[in-house]
Design a protein around this motif. Structure first.
Motif: not given
Length: 237
Positions: A32-37, A125-139
């Motif tokens: 599940v991809f999204t864009i933030e910041d 937002s409070s629930e899902i924000s803890n589960h969002l990770y930057t894709v490039d940093k993960l890779l």
């Protein structure tokens, strides 16, 4: 079951012993991809049980005996994020024999694309924000990710980069009304490169419809809002 099945087939099936073959389990893994910041992010979870307890993994679901793959993916996305009726597509089938230490499990990965506004609205937002990770940093990280999920993320990232060049995929990350600078920035994030303003606007001019509304530009002059042009074709076109 097909309507063309014969009486001979019915007799055969009545006596058929399906236990003679081992049966692998099937799962769907959900990207599940999204864009933030101004970063491409993905929904991840920390596993609460073994194997790989405490490690990051993609959310997923086992496919039920009466479910299609798409139905299982829709269910999994709804259970994990609350999202319904969003764009998703099947990515790839992962079938390495030892990919899951529990048993023989074949996974079909799915990619879902959603705006951060819709994701927060559906999941909180409070629930899902803890589960969002930057894709490039993960890779780029040395941190181990459970199963073969890092490969799945890399595959999904590359699919996005390729498809944004020839589809309207970028619109899936935007709210219903947006500015052209917002649309350009989304494309730049997905492609991983800067775009020339004039060339970009020429490319998208037939994909958008100008509204009479504006959004405050803060220190800059207000920007006009646009909507995506309704297309009878799907996202592939």
């Amino acid at each position: 079951m097909s309507d063309t099945i014969t009486q001979q087939d019915k007799e055969f099936l009545n006596n058929y012993d399906s236990s003679i073959y081992e049966k692998p389990s099937i799962t769907v893994d959900l990207l599940v991809f999204t864009i933030e910041d101004e970063e491409l992010k993905i929904v991840m979870i920390k596993r609460k049980s073994s194997p790989y307890k405490g490690m990051l993994s993609l959310p997923g679901a086992f496919v039920g005996m009466e479910e299609t793959l798409d139905e299982a993916a829709s269910r999994g996305i709804k259970e994990k994020t609350g999202l319904v009726d969003i764009y998703f597509e099947q990515l790839y089938t992962w079938g390495e024999v030892k990919r899951d230490p529990r048993m023989r499990i074949i996974s079909v990965s799915y990619m879902a694309l959603v705006s951060i506004e819709d994701l927060y609205r559906a999941a909180g937002s409070s629930e899902i924000s803890n589960h969002l990770y930057t894709v490039d940093k993960l890779l780029q990280s040395e941190e181990h990710i459970a199963f073969d999920h890092k490969e799945m993320i890399a595959y999904g990232r590359e699919r996005i980069k390729n498809k944004v060049e020839y589809t309207q995929l970028a619109f899936e990350f935007l709210p219903d009304k947006f500015t052209l600078p917002q649309l350009q920035k989304i494309n730049e994030i997905l492609l991983g490169k800067e775009l020339y303003k004039a060339n970009f606007r020429k490319k998208v001019k037939d994909m958008v419809i100008e509204t009479e509304e504006f959004i405050s530009g803060g220190a800059h002059r207000p920007s006009k809002l646009y909507v995506r042009k309704i297309n009878t074709d799907n996202i592939e076109n």
